[in-house]
Design a protein around this motif. Sequence first.
Motif, short mmCIF file in Angstrom:
data_model
loop_
_atom_site.label_atom_id
_atom_site.label_comp_id
_atom_site.label_asym_id
_atom_site.label_seq_id
_atom_site.Cartn_x
_atom_site.Cartn_y
_atom_site.Cartn_z
N SER A 125 2.34 -5.08 -5.25
CA SER A 125 2.09 -3.85 -4.49
C SER A 125 0.99 -4.04 -3.45
O SER A 125 1.07 -3.47 -2.36
N SER A 129 1.63 -3.69 0.46
CA SER A 129 0.87 -2.67 1.21
C SER A 129 0.51 -3.14 2.62
O SER A 129 0.14 -2.32 3.47
N ARG A 134 1.43 2.66 1.72
CA ARG A 134 1.48 3.50 0.51
C ARG A 134 1.73 2.71 -0.77
O ARG A 134 1.53 3.21 -1.86
N LYS A 136 -0.02 0.55 -2.00
CA LYS A 136 -1.29 0.37 -2.72
C LYS A 136 -1.44 1.35 -3.87
O LYS A 136 -2.15 1.08 -4.84
N TRP A 137 -0.77 2.48 -3.79
CA TRP A 137 -0.88 3.49 -4.85
C TRP A 137 -0.20 3.03 -6.13
O TRP A 137 -0.54 3.50 -7.22
#
Length: 183
Positions: A125, A129, A134, A136-137
């Motif tokens: 992730s 990113s 997004r 990263k969430w």
Amino acid sequence: MKHTLDAAALRHLLDSPDAPRVVDVRTPAEFAGPRVPGSLNIPLDVLREHAAELRGHLGERTVLVCRSGPRAEQAAAALAVDGVRVLSGGLTAWQADGAPVETGRPRWDLERQVRLVAGSIVLTSVLASTAAPRAKWVAAAIGGGLTFAALSGTCAMGTALSKLPYNRGPRTTIENVRAALRR
């Protein structure tokens, strides 16, 4: 009331004429790997479900073991029997003390699998990113889940991974446990 016991004390007790019963509360697949010699496998979910019945068989001469301690602590709380002891540090401490182990088929323990899956998701992730900010969430959600797991002593990812065929191993039923307790 629950008591803890270190690896050296358990080794001493196991060498005595009135040795305690060692109950390993890990999954059958984990139990198939290294374990305390002569231990009986009663997975935590089976123990919780049948705690009332098992209380009569597991008392002050019982030592509960898991990989590092938290599941054994949960098992002791579920049994709520005076004198039940928990191996402090679990099988990890047992092996670090140089105590003997029986070994079955080598496999990755559940904790290591959680680290692999969580780390892989976080890495993927974070890399994703760079193209889709997004993403990263997803890493944040995994970090939050791991924090909650550490604080609560539970692990949703570990529970999910334990249901995979690789981790199930032979199924331990209450009938198998009853038979083993009669021996």
